[in-house]
Design an enzyme around this catalytic site. Structure first.
Site, PDB file in Angstrom:
ATOM      1  N   SER A  92     -19.412  -4.924  -1.053  1.00 19.04           N
ATOM      2  CA  SER A  92     -20.501  -5.038  -2.019  1.00 19.04           C
ATOM      3  C   SER A  92     -20.316  -6.319  -2.826  1.00 19.04           C
ATOM      4  O   SER A  92     -19.175  -6.760  -3.040  1.00 19.04           O
ATOM      5  CB  SER A  92     -20.502  -3.840  -2.967  1.00 19.04           C
ATOM      6  OG  SER A  92     -21.388  -4.048  -4.052  1.00 19.04           O
ATOM      7  N   TYR A 105     -15.788   1.386  -9.073  1.00 18.96           N
ATOM      8  CA  TYR A 105     -16.443   0.975  -7.818  1.00 18.96           C
ATOM      9  C   TYR A 105     -16.164  -0.498  -7.532  1.00 18.96           C
ATOM     10  O   TYR A 105     -15.787  -0.863  -6.409  1.00 18.96           O
ATOM     11  CB  TYR A 105     -17.946   1.216  -7.929  1.00 18.96           C
ATOM     12  CG  TYR A 105     -18.730   0.776  -6.718  1.00 18.96           C
ATOM     13  CD1 TYR A 105     -18.671   1.493  -5.532  1.00 18.96           C
ATOM     14  CD2 TYR A 105     -19.550  -0.355  -6.767  1.00 18.96           C
ATOM     15  CE1 TYR A 105     -19.402   1.100  -4.419  1.00 18.96           C
ATOM     16  CE2 TYR A 105     -20.280  -0.757  -5.662  1.00 18.96           C
ATOM     17  CZ  TYR A 105     -20.199  -0.029  -4.490  1.00 18.96           C
ATOM     18  OH  TYR A 105     -20.912  -0.433  -3.390  1.00 18.96           O
TER      19      TYR A 105
END
Length: 257
Positions: A142, A155
């Site tokens: 990501s 995250y």
């Protein structure tokens, strides 16, 4: 000539979202698919779609990568069915939203178990087979790995670790003829949004705001666009590419937002 025809492709987290689309894109190239997921009903639907679109064989493996030994089970069942492996797509992931002040050990463990630990040990198990086929690995990371938002601390940390893993392992296994890369998407609307927003109104507002942060086209990414990027990195067109974390984000990472 279809370079993927007959190759064995393992895709984790394939019961929905990006993982499902990756499996579908590869199915169109007549591969032999091993797909994993936690939702048995959804995984069956994806498998049927893949068969209709041309996959030569599809193996469905129900697995929860937050648990120990699931990585070993996945590789073992894949090899038992197909005898080898050509491409590994480490897609399964989870999202947690928490400031440091509210983060819990349980959130930390789940995030890192799925996003990092499972990838490490699944890859470790797959390497001997990928060495035989001179295969390759594509991880789904990501752009959160390299921007700073306190709300997605855990995250972002896990994806930064995944990027480090991608680059370092690419160097380790280069002598074996194995390539390792990652695709780092911008925001993609998928079912994982349920972990971020409580109501449909919140989801709609989140998606509208996110779309404005992607300079190229002012829209969010699609699962198809991410799957196409994975297909490229897994193909012979990228045969000289390894250790790359490819931002696929319509330019969002350039803005620092």
């Amino acid at each position: 000539m279809n370079e993927f025809k007959g190759k064995v492709v393992l895709v984790t987290g394939a019961s929905s979202g990006i993982g499902a689309e990756i499996a579908i894109v590869f199915a169109k190239h007549q591969v032999r698919l091993s797909i994993t997921g936690r939702n048995e009903e959804n995984l069956k639907k994806v498998a049927e779609e893949c068969r209709k679109l041309g996959a030569k064989e599809v193996l469905e493996i129900i697995a929860d990568l937050s648990k120990d030994n699931e990585a070993e089970k996945i590789v073992e069942e894949t090899i038992k069915m197909f005898q080898n492996m050509d491409i590994l797509i480490n897609n399964a992931g989870t999202v947690s939203l928490s400031l440091l002040s509210k983060a819990t050990r349980e959130e930390f463990d789940e995030t890192f178990d799925v996003n990092v630990k499972a990838v490490v040990f699944l890859t470790q198990q797959a390497i001997p087979y990928l060495e035989k086929t001179k295969g390759n690995i594509v991880n789904i990371s990501s752009i959160a790995s390299h921007f700073y938002d306190p709300k997605v601390l855990l995250y972002s940390m896990s994806k930064a670790a995944l990027d480090q893993f991608t680059r370092t392992v690419a160097l380790e296994v280069a002598e074996k003829g194995i390539r390792v890369n990652s695709v780092n998407p911008g925001y993609v609307p998928t079912n994982i949004l349920r972990l971020i927003c409580d109501t449909s109104e919140e989801k709609e507002d989140f998606q509208k705001l996110s779309s404005t942060l992607h300079p190229l086209g002012k829209q969010n990414l699609t699962v198809e666009e991410i799957a196409d990027s994975v297909l490229y990195l897994a193909s012979e067109r990228a045969k000289m590419v390894t250790g790359v974390c490819l931002d696929v984000d319509r330019g969002r990472s350039l803005t620092g937002q």
